[in-house]
Design a protein around this motif. Structure first.
Motif, short mmCIF file in Angstrom:
data_model
loop_
_atom_site.label_atom_id
_atom_site.label_comp_id
_atom_site.label_asym_id
_atom_site.label_seq_id
_atom_site.Cartn_x
_atom_site.Cartn_y
_atom_site.Cartn_z
N ARG A 18 0.85 -1.18 0.00
CA ARG A 18 0.00 0.00 0.00
C ARG A 18 0.89 1.23 0.00
N GLY A 19 0.57 2.18 -0.86
CA GLY A 19 1.36 3.40 -0.92
C GLY A 19 2.78 3.11 -1.35
N ILE A 42 1.53 6.02 -8.85
CA ILE A 42 0.59 6.65 -7.90
C ILE A 42 0.49 5.85 -6.61
N HIS A 46 -3.59 2.10 -4.72
CA HIS A 46 -4.33 3.36 -4.58
C HIS A 46 -5.82 3.07 -4.69
N ASN A 241 0.57 1.99 -13.68
CA ASN A 241 0.78 1.73 -12.25
C ASN A 241 0.87 0.23 -11.93
N VAL A 281 -5.60 10.47 -10.88
CA VAL A 281 -4.89 10.69 -9.62
C VAL A 281 -3.76 11.70 -9.80
N ASN A 357 3.56 10.15 -5.21
CA ASN A 357 2.91 10.68 -4.01
C ASN A 357 3.71 10.40 -2.74
#
Length: 375
Positions: A18-19, A42, A46, A241, A281, A357
């Motif tokens: 995640r992330g 991203i 996400h 992604n 995004v 991000n």
């Protein structure tokens, strides 16, 4: 049956992500500053990306390009607007190598010529013409060496003028930030010279944005730092992604004809959904500005590390050059500090290609860990 053994592997098995955090099967967390070769643009998992793909697969996941796919038109409009390349046409495929292969093929069709000019330390993929245009003899099989490719050095304007003037060049292919090669960049004046010579001699200028595109450099495309207009722009990696997507943006002066290019899987419904999610995004979270801001912060932090001889790249396409080969450092960052980074053809360069991000706290963690490994 066993896998064909072509990848040296770290003894790590990611189980979830995640992330910018990856968790392995034992629960150990890793900070991902490499994004699987700049693919994760991203962040892992996400929520908007997941929602887009789940919603699409509930409807239809795939059909061929023999029928209408409104998602392709939605993608074309959004990509043109966000990238600033609205007057180009889009051809969708599946990978960076395929994007560059199609770009080179189209250049040859358009000009009726076959020789390519590429640059030393380039990497354009592993398919036929793409790998022939890659400056690495170790991955060029005899069948690839039939291609006519001339490798030049950045800033050697005299050699460029001489080669282009011979009249047999179909394309100049250029990474304005080299990826695998190690983050070297041509000057804006050299890029302008390339563009002018290509225009003068009817040569197709291909901007390879496979790794640097989709906001990674702080602008949508890295060539936009140099105020040039390529004839073809190749894209992939961060485009989906993690979903396999690629494509080329084609200047309107190059005419389309039925059957000129083709693909079975390119531009399928799921690929379009994934790319649309990335674009949405990027825009909604202002991630190109974040790439510029965090990239500048990274460079300031790097200046405080005396072992760093040179800081390379733009935005979040970064490299740290040391006075020694970094293979052991990269390994120790993974095994001791639980941080993923990348290597380069230049064995003294450590590559950093995180999701766009990423936050300053993650950069702080990296430099604290880096200093510990350099003590």
């Amino acid at each position: 049956m066993e896998l064909f053994d072509v990848y040296p592997l770290y003894n790590i098995t990611p189980a979830s992500a995640r992330g910018v955090i990856i968790k392995d099967e034992s629960g150990q967390e890793y900070l991902d500053l490499y994004g699987g070769h700049a693919v994760i643009s991203i962040g892992h998992g996400h929520p908007h990306y997941i929602k887009r793909i789940k919603n699409q697969i509930d409807k239809i996941g795939f059909y061929s390009n023999a029928v209408h796919n409104p998602l392709q038109h939605e993608l074309t409009e959004k990509l043109g607007r966000i990238s600033g390349c609205d007057d180009y046409h889009l051809f969708l495929c599946n990978s960076g190598a395929e994007a560059n292969e199609n770009a080179l093929k189209l250049a040859s069709f358009h000009t009726g010529k076959s020789r390519v000019i590429a640059f030393k330390n380039s990497f354009h993929g592993r398919t036929s013409a793409a790998v022939a245009s890659t400056d690495n003899p170790a991955i060029n099989a005899p069948i690839n060496r039939q291609q006519q490719v001339t490798f030049l050095t950045f800033e050697d304007i005299d050699a460029l003028r001489k080669e282009v003037a011979k009249g047999d060049v179909c394309a100049v292919i250029l990474e304005t930030i080299q990826g695998v090669g190690g983050l070297d960049e041509p000057s804006s004046s050299f890029c302008a010279e390339i563009a002018e010579l290509c225009k003068k001699h009817q040569v197709v200028l291909i901007a390879d944005e496979v790794q640097s595109g989709f906001g990674r450099s702080g602008k949508f495309f890295a060539f936009q730092h140099h105020n040039i207009t390529p004839d073809i722009i190749s894209i992939a990696k961060g485009m989906g992604n993690g979903f396999p997507v690629g494509g080329i943006l084609i200047h309107p002066k190059i005419e389309a004809k039925y059957g000129l290019l083709g693909t079975t899987f390119g531009g399928n419904h799921l690929a379009c959904a994934a790319t649309l999610a990335v674009l949405e995004v990027l825009e909604e979270e202002n991630l190109m500005a974040n790439a510029t801001e965090i990239g500048a912060y990274f460079k300031e932090c790097a200046k405080q590390v005396p072992q760093v001889k040179r800081i390379k790249g733009k935005g979040l396409m970064l490299g740290l050059e040391f006075g020694f080969e970094v293979a052991d450092l990269r390994k120790n960052l993974i095994l001791n500090q639980h941080i993923f980074t990348g290597s380069a053809k230049d064995k003294k360069v450590l590559r950093v290609l995180p999701a766009l991000n990423i936050e300053k706290v993650h950069i702080d963690t990296f430099f604290t860990s880096l200093k510990q490994e350099l003590e």
